[in-house]
Design a protein around this motif. Structure first.
Motif, PDB file in Angstrom:
ATOM      1  N   ALA A   1       0.814  -1.223   0.000  1.00 39.57           N
ATOM      2  CA  ALA A   1       0.000   0.000   0.000  1.00 39.57           C
ATOM      3  C   ALA A   1       0.844   1.269   0.000  1.00 39.57           C
ATOM      4  O   ALA A   1       0.394   2.312  -0.447  1.00 39.57           O
ATOM      5  CB  ALA A   1      -0.943  -0.003   1.189  1.00 39.57           C
ATOM      6  N   ASP A   2       2.072   1.167   0.507  1.00 45.13           N
ATOM      7  CA  ASP A   2       2.919   2.359   0.529  1.00 45.13           C
ATOM      8  C   ASP A   2       3.734   2.532  -0.745  1.00 45.13           C
ATOM      9  O   ASP A   2       4.454   3.498  -0.911  1.00 45.13           O
ATOM     10  CB  ASP A   2       3.874   2.323   1.733  1.00 45.13           C
ATOM     11  CG  ASP A   2       3.141   2.712   2.997  1.00 45.13           C
ATOM     12  OD1 ASP A   2       2.012   3.249   2.880  1.00 45.13           O
ATOM     13  OD2 ASP A   2       3.686   2.461   4.083  1.00 45.13           O
ATOM     14  N   GLU A   3       3.659   1.537  -1.612  1.00 41.47           N
ATOM     15  CA  GLU A   3       4.445   1.631  -2.840  1.00 41.47           C
ATOM     16  C   GLU A   3       3.583   1.875  -4.071  1.00 41.47           C
ATOM     17  O   GLU A   3       4.015   2.444  -5.048  1.00 41.47           O
ATOM     18  CB  GLU A   3       5.264   0.352  -3.043  1.00 41.47           C
ATOM     19  CG  GLU A   3       6.443   0.253  -2.089  1.00 41.47           C
ATOM     20  CD  GLU A   3       7.089  -1.102  -2.170  1.00 41.47           C
ATOM     21  OE1 GLU A   3       7.398  -1.529  -3.296  1.00 41.47           O
ATOM     22  OE2 GLU A   3       7.241  -1.739  -1.107  1.00 41.47           O
ATOM     23  N   VAL A   4       2.370   1.354  -4.011  1.00 39.44           N
ATOM     24  CA  VAL A   4       1.484   1.513  -5.164  1.00 39.44           C
ATOM     25  C   VAL A   4       0.291   2.353  -4.734  1.00 39.44           C
ATOM     26  O   VAL A   4      -0.400   2.025  -3.775  1.00 39.44           O
ATOM     27  CB  VAL A   4       0.987   0.139  -5.671  1.00 39.44           C
ATOM     28  CG1 VAL A   4       0.142   0.320  -6.923  1.00 39.44           C
ATOM     29  CG2 VAL A   4       2.159  -0.779  -5.944  1.00 39.44           C
ATOM     30  N   GLN A   5       0.072   3.449  -5.460  1.00 37.41           N
ATOM     31  CA  GLN A   5      -1.057   4.300  -5.109  1.00 37.41           C
ATOM     32  C   GLN A   5      -2.227   4.065  -6.056  1.00 37.41           C
ATOM     33  O   GLN A   5      -2.030   3.958  -7.273  1.00 37.41           O
ATOM     34  CB  GLN A   5      -0.630   5.772  -5.158  1.00 37.41           C
ATOM     35  CG  GLN A   5      -1.670   6.685  -4.531  1.00 37.41           C
ATOM     36  CD  GLN A   5      -1.362   8.150  -4.746  1.00 37.41           C
ATOM     37  OE1 GLN A   5      -0.490   8.503  -5.539  1.00 37.41           O
ATOM     38  NE2 GLN A   5      -2.072   9.001  -4.057  1.00 37.41           N
ATOM     39  N   VAL A   6      -3.414   3.959  -5.495  1.00 30.89           N
ATOM     40  CA  VAL A   6      -4.612   3.756  -6.324  1.00 30.89           C
ATOM     41  C   VAL A   6      -5.392   5.067  -6.376  1.00 30.89           C
ATOM     42  O   VAL A   6      -5.673   5.667  -5.348  1.00 30.89           O
ATOM     43  CB  VAL A   6      -5.503   2.648  -5.730  1.00 30.89           C
ATOM     44  CG1 VAL A   6      -6.657   2.342  -6.671  1.00 30.89           C
ATOM     45  CG2 VAL A   6      -4.691   1.395  -5.467  1.00 30.89           C
ATOM     46  N   ILE A   7      -5.722   5.494  -7.580  1.00 32.11           N
ATOM     47  CA  ILE A   7      -6.361   6.800  -7.773  1.00 32.11           C
ATOM     48  C   ILE A   7      -7.596   6.663  -8.644  1.00 32.11           C
ATOM     49  O   ILE A   7      -7.577   5.934  -9.628  1.00 32.11           O
ATOM     50  CB  ILE A   7      -5.402   7.739  -8.522  1.00 32.11           C
ATOM     51  CG1 ILE A   7      -4.112   7.843  -7.760  1.00 32.11           C
ATOM     52  CG2 ILE A   7      -6.029   9.066  -8.809  1.00 32.11           C
ATOM     53  CD1 ILE A   7      -3.811   9.189  -7.324  1.00 32.11           C
TER      54      ILE A   7
ATOM     55  N   LEU B   1       3.826  16.547  -1.384  1.00 34.48           N
ATOM     56  CA  LEU B   1       4.336  15.181  -1.216  1.00 34.48           C
ATOM     57  C   LEU B   1       4.511  14.429  -2.534  1.00 34.48           C
ATOM     58  O   LEU B   1       5.037  13.321  -2.559  1.00 34.48           O
ATOM     59  CB  LEU B   1       3.400  14.375  -0.308  1.00 34.48           C
ATOM     60  CG  LEU B   1       3.088  14.982   1.060  1.00 34.48           C
ATOM     61  CD1 LEU B   1       2.074  14.127   1.796  1.00 34.48           C
ATOM     62  CD2 LEU B   1       4.371  15.100   1.878  1.00 34.48           C
ATOM     63  N   GLY B   2       4.013  15.017  -3.615  1.00 39.50           N
ATOM     64  CA  GLY B   2       4.138  14.330  -4.899  1.00 39.50           C
ATOM     65  C   GLY B   2       3.180  13.164  -5.069  1.00 39.50           C
ATOM     66  O   GLY B   2       3.354  12.326  -5.938  1.00 39.50           O
ATOM     67  N   GLU B   3       2.144  13.096  -4.234  1.00 41.11           N
ATOM     68  CA  GLU B   3       1.151  12.019  -4.392  1.00 41.11           C
ATOM     69  C   GLU B   3      -0.026  12.555  -5.190  1.00 41.11           C
ATOM     70  O   GLU B   3      -0.569  13.598  -4.864  1.00 41.11           O
ATOM     71  CB  GLU B   3       0.601  11.595  -3.022  1.00 41.11           C
ATOM     72  CG  GLU B   3       1.596  10.989  -2.119  1.00 41.11           C
ATOM     73  CD  GLU B   3       0.988  10.750  -0.735  1.00 41.11           C
ATOM     74  OE1 GLU B   3      -0.264  10.708  -0.621  1.00 41.11           O
ATOM     75  OE2 GLU B   3       1.764  10.603   0.212  1.00 41.11           O
ATOM     76  N   MET B   4      -0.433  11.810  -6.180  1.00 34.23           N
ATOM     77  CA  MET B   4      -1.623  12.253  -6.913  1.00 34.23           C
ATOM     78  C   MET B   4      -2.846  12.031  -6.037  1.00 34.23           C
ATOM     79  O   MET B   4      -2.836  11.181  -5.159  1.00 34.23           O
ATOM     80  CB  MET B   4      -1.758  11.448  -8.187  1.00 34.23           C
ATOM     81  CG  MET B   4      -0.703  11.793  -9.214  1.00 34.23           C
ATOM     82  SD  MET B   4      -1.082  10.997 -10.768  1.00 34.23           S
ATOM     83  CE  MET B   4       0.291   9.891 -10.886  1.00 34.23           C
ATOM     84  N   VAL B   5      -3.894  12.791  -6.271  1.00 34.18           N
ATOM     85  CA  VAL B   5      -5.126  12.568  -5.520  1.00 34.18           C
ATOM     86  C   VAL B   5      -6.265  12.264  -6.491  1.00 34.18           C
ATOM     87  O   VAL B   5      -6.124  12.421  -7.701  1.00 34.18           O
ATOM     88  CB  VAL B   5      -5.482  13.790  -4.628  1.00 34.18           C
ATOM     89  CG1 VAL B   5      -4.383  14.030  -3.625  1.00 34.18           C
ATOM     90  CG2 VAL B   5      -5.712  15.034  -5.454  1.00 34.18           C
ATOM     91  N   ASP B   6      -7.382  11.804  -5.950  1.00 32.90           N
ATOM     92  CA  ASP B   6      -8.535  11.455  -6.793  1.00 32.90           C
ATOM     93  C   ASP B   6      -9.023  12.668  -7.572  1.00 32.90           C
ATOM     94  O   ASP B   6      -8.880  13.796  -7.115  1.00 32.90           O
ATOM     95  CB  ASP B   6      -9.680  10.935  -5.920  1.00 32.90           C
ATOM     96  CG  ASP B   6      -9.387   9.534  -5.406  1.00 32.90           C
ATOM     97  OD1 ASP B   6      -8.414   8.933  -5.892  1.00 32.90           O
ATOM     98  OD2 ASP B   6     -10.122   9.060  -4.534  1.00 32.90           O
TER      99      ASP B   6
END
Lengths: 597, 131
Positions: free
Chosen positions: A38-44, B114-119
């Protein structure tokens, strides 16, 4: 902080959501956390990919894998095979319909992209109030090339070869129009941009002017060079304040940079642009009416010939083109006629911008190559019908167009095909209707619009449309007869044949096309006095179900006209002679006891 | 601004601006900046794009994040207004739909910081003239 090195994009467009994309996303999250990923693959969740036919869509980054028709059951396989082991799941990859090849990597592959943005190339990319951003995207390069390297005849030939046709609706070949204006004799000539976009629900031209005003300015200058005009006029409706403001800013910047005015780019060519405001009359989209309005006269059309190319604004040769037509010109010059004419169908080249509206999931401004089918536009780009309802009809061409049924969904969109189908391209409004829409009411709605907008100069349009409207009103009130249907058709055809301008000649189209395509609905209105879609208020009948009514008196207390009577705790009753069919009782009843038919 | 006198001048300006934009996007230089374009046609503004843009500018400044926030025209996603396009230096631009204040803050906190994409990403569903 999580350090994601892989992303799973799950389509959350309405179409994909209906086919369990939510569950797909949850499964991904569940399996990934089970595997400690879960910390390596992000689901969007993303918006619509515009490929709903093959949905639900899942895209994996960074390797750009594009999976189609994924079900929640497939998720485990994708996680185990693709994410853990790095092997693509072949049976979920998209198969290229042309050669049956699997497409493993979507990088640079635009197989699912149905849109091409030519006229909208800069909309949403550049700051419309900054001329340098336009120049950075090859802005004014076409004007520069034309002025320094090409003769007007050569430029006209390029436009002719490109096959560009007028985007305002008529579809007249643009190059030919320029040539006619060039050949017309006159000491002073004018270039006019028709920005009098008047179809209800259409906003293509406004968006171009607001998003990329310089493209229109540049094209007008090129046109001026070709036809021999040093003056350009933009006829724009005063109710487009933002478009006007951005045009003004753009014109001033162009002047400041020496791209408008005297001796442009040191070539000795002069060109200036002035804005003329319209008061928002639909008929002024017709070029002769537009010219009269610019001259300060009433916005009424006159008989052609003489065409504006011979005798237009102030009696001088005038070339009138629509905003979208102009927006295509710089690209045609920069990329060449062959590039442009490779897009589209045999007789309709390039793309068309549509304002997609109505009961559709992805309402938006789209640009598709000519030859795209209505089905692709409605189901893939538009994401299908709202709330999972059934498609009924699509209206193209605004108040001058027609309503097409599902039998026409696979018609490739171009000028000629739409005409053949009984509608027209028009300027690009496209309104989608579902099973809940009454086609007789729709026809009446459009006629109301043209009736208001008719300038009143010629009798068939002024009086004929009024009569048509009266008959439709009679039918939607439940008083119509079969003879009325014949009258609609005869009268409609007379108006079409005898009106002076395009407004009158096309105004009966919504009526005639619905008569052709939705006769059963007209018959239900006149024979059974029923509106199958339940839209015609006067044909509705409200009553109360004795068995379900608890006598709570809620409807009785809310009825605005006192049409409901009854004792407490005993069934109520609606007096039909008093009922105004407002529907309040139906809305208020908590027991579903109010019946409607 | 001095007037552009020749086609060569025009081309020179084009190249200059192009390289300026490239620098900004690729961030090879220390002045690499986050870039946000807000779709500001009449329809976007009617759905609140102006508020979103003001909020983005204020919040980014408040948090001391260097970013360029500019307006642009209609991106065509009427169903998802207000829309913005976010470019992190060195990365592909990403379009977000339905960007009200809450979403804008989420984008700043997660994507920008943080460089994380969001919905709420809207995939690019069209080809450009350069493809």
């Amino acid at each position: 902080m999580a350090d994601y090195n892989m992303h799973v994009l799950v389509c959350g467009g309405t179409g994909c959501k209906a086919s369990e994309s939510e569950q797909i996303k949850n499964n991904f999250k569940k399996y990934l956390s089970e595997l400690g990923l879960a910390d390596e693959v992000q689901v969007i969740t993303t918006g619509c990919f515009g490929f709903c036919e093959k949905g639900p869509i899942v895209k994996i980054l960074p390797d750009n894998t594009f999976y189609t028709q994924v079900t929640p059951k497939d998720v485990w396989e994708i996680v185990e095979e693709h994410i853990v082991k790095g092997r693509k799941v072949k049976h979920l990859l998209y198969k290229d319909p042309k050669n049956d090849h699997l497409i493993p990597d979507a990088t640079g592959m635009d197989f699912y992209k149905k849109q091409i943005r030519i006229a909208l190339r800069n909309c949403g990319f550049i700051n419309p109030e900054n001329v340098e951003e336009y120049i950075a995207r090859d802005g004014y390069a076409a004007l520069g090339t034309c002025l320094s390297e090409k003769t007007p005849e050569e430029v006209i030939q390029v436009v002719k070869d490109s096959g560009l046709r007028g985007r305002g609706g008529g579809g007249f070949p643009t190059g030919l129009k320029w040539e006619l204006t060039r050949k017309a004799a006159g000491d002073q000539k004018y270039v006019v941009c028709n920005a009098d976009e008047g179809d209800p629900g259409a906003f293509m031209d406004r968006s171009i002017l607001e998003g990329d005003p310089h493209s229109v300015i540049e094209a007008m200058a090129i046109c001026g060079y070709c036809v021999g005009a040093d003056k350009g006029l933009v006829y724009i409706r005063a109710e487009y304040p933002l478009a006007i403001q951005r045009l003004k800013v753009a014109i001033n910047q162009a002047k400041e940079y020496g791209l408008l005015g005297t001796d442009i780019l040191g070539t000795g060519f002069h060109f200036d642009i002035e804005l003329k405001y319209g008061a928002g009359a639909f008929v002024c989209g017709e070029e002769t009416a537009l010219i009269h309005s610019m001259e300060g006269l009433r916005g009424e059309p006159t008989v052609k010939p003489p065409f504006p190319a011979e005798s237009g604004y102030l009696g001088k040769p005038t070339n009138v083109n629509n905003v979208e037509t102009f927006a295509n010109i710089p690209v045609i010059i920069n990329k060449g006629a062959a590039w442009f004419s490779a897009i589209g169908t045999e007789k309709s080249k390039g793309t068309k911008v549509f304002a997609l509206a109505g009961n559709i999931n992805n309402v938006g401004l789209i640009e598709v190559p000519m030859g795209t089918t209505l089905r692709e536009v409605i189901y893939d780009i538009g994401g299908g019908i709202k709330d999972g309802k059934e498609f009924k009809s699509v209206q193209t061409g605004g108040p001058s167009g027609g309503c097409l049924t599902k039998d026409f969904l696979d018609v490739p969109i171009d000028y000629d095909n739409l005409l053949k189908a009984g509608s027209m391209m028009g300027s690009g409004g496209m309104i989608v209707m579902d099973e809940g829409d009454c086609m007789v009411s729709i026809a009446k709605f459009y006629l109301e619009f043209t009736l208001e907008e008719s300038c009143g100069k010629c009798t068939p349009c002024r009086i004929g449309n009024k009569r048509l409207h009266e008959i439709l009103d009679k039918i939607t009130s439940g008083k119509g007869t079969r003879e009325d249907l014949d009258r609609l058709r005869i009268l409609g055809n007379v108006i079409k044949d005898t009106s002076l301008c395009g407004l009158g000649q096309t105004s009966p189209n919504p009526v005639l096309s619905t008569l052709d395509n939705f006769m059963d609905e007209y018959l239900a209105h006149v024979d059974e006095h029923k509106c199958p879609a339940g839209q015609c208020k006067k044909l509705l009948h409200y009553s109360i179900d004795d068995e379900k009514c608890t006598g709570c008196t809620l409807c009785f207390r809310n009825c605005p006209v006192g049409a409901i009577s009854g004792e407490k705790r005993s069934p109520h009753y609606i007096d039909q002679s008093l009922c105004i069919k407002c529907g309040v009782c139906l809305e208020k009843c908590k027991f579903g006891a109010v019946l409607i038919r | 601004m001095t007037k552009i006198k020749t086609l060569a001048d025009l081309k020179r300006i084009r190249d200059e601006v192009q390289s300026k934009i490239k620098l900004r996007e690729q961030g090879d230089k220390p002045d690499k900046l986050v870039q946000i374009k807000v779709s500001m046609a009449t329809c976007g503004i009617a759905s609140g794009a102006k508020e979103t843009m003001t909020y983005l500018i204020d919040e980014l400044e408040h948090q001391g994040i260097d970013a360029v926030v500019t307006q642009t025209g209609c991106m065509g996603y009427c169903f998802a207004e207000p829309t913005i396009e976010l470019t992190i230096p060195g990365k592909e631009p990403v379009v977000y739909g339905h960007v009200g204040k809450e979403k804008a803050l989420e984008i700043i906190e997660k994507h920008i910081k943080l460089g994380e994409m969001v919905d709420g990403i809207i995939p690019v569903s069209y080809k450009t003239i350069d493809e």
